[in-house]
Design an enzyme around this catalytic site. Structure first.
Site, short mmCIF file in Angstrom:
data_model
loop_
_atom_site.label_atom_id
_atom_site.label_comp_id
_atom_site.label_asym_id
_atom_site.label_seq_id
_atom_site.Cartn_x
_atom_site.Cartn_y
_atom_site.Cartn_z
N GLU A 48 -2.37 -8.03 -99.19
CA GLU A 48 -3.66 -7.16 -98.81
C GLU A 48 -3.78 -6.60 -97.22
OE1 GLU A 48 -6.04 -6.17 -100.92
OE2 GLU A 48 -5.17 -7.35 -102.62
N ASN A 52 -3.39 -2.61 -96.71
CA ASN A 52 -4.16 -1.88 -95.94
C ASN A 52 -3.74 -1.14 -94.97
OD1 ASN A 52 -6.53 -2.77 -97.39
ND2 ASN A 52 -7.22 -4.36 -95.77
N ARG A 104 -9.76 2.97 -104.67
CA ARG A 104 -9.47 1.56 -104.27
C ARG A 104 -10.71 0.81 -104.79
NH1 ARG A 104 -4.27 1.27 -104.03
NH2 ARG A 104 -3.39 3.22 -103.34
#
Length: 143
Positions: A48, A52, A104
């Site tokens: 993650e 990002n 998202r």
């Protein structure tokens, strides 16, 4: 707190490198006796954080991502640094379902926070973002 081991990687913000960072984090975490569930959670949190940086930090631009892993006497630290867009409002970005991209889900920080023992996010617009995640372990769990 003495450092027992440390690895630092620098790679371009290609989405293919998310998997590389994820597997490297799992191998690094295997130095201590964590459960398989703990290692899976570390892999998700690292994925993650790197995602990002790729998606929100750089977007269509290319840039470097620094990924550092540190093993101390009682914790594992995973640090992800990008030099991209930065985050305007960190508190807002950490809210469930918030995303700067409407396509998202906006759960990256939620996963990082729930799977790690500590999450620190620092960011400056136009200069980038640093995410530091810590996973604690018991000293008697070392190999």
């Amino acid at each position: 707190m003495a450092t027992r081991n440390r690895v630092k990687m620098i790679f371009p913000s290609n989405s293919e490198n998310v998997g590389l960072a994820r597997i490297t984090a799992a191998a690094f975490a295997a130095q201590v006796d964590l459960t398989l569930n703990d290692i899976e959670e570390i892999k998700v949190a690292v994925s993650e954080a790197i995602s990002n940086s790729v998606i929100h930090g750089y977007g269509e631009q290319m840039g470097d991502i620094e990924f550092e892993m540190v093993l101390t006497e009682d914790c594992l630290e995973f640090i992800v640094i990008d030099y991209g867009r930065g985050i305007a409002d960190i508190d807002l970005a950490r809210q469930p379902s918030y995303s700067s991209d409407p396509e998202r889900m906006g759960l990256g920080f939620v996963f990082m926070e729930s799977f790690m023992d500590k999450l620190l996010v620092e960011s400056e617009i136009g200069k980038g973002t640093t995410v530091k995640m810590t996973k604690n372990y018991s000293i008697d769990q070392t190999h």
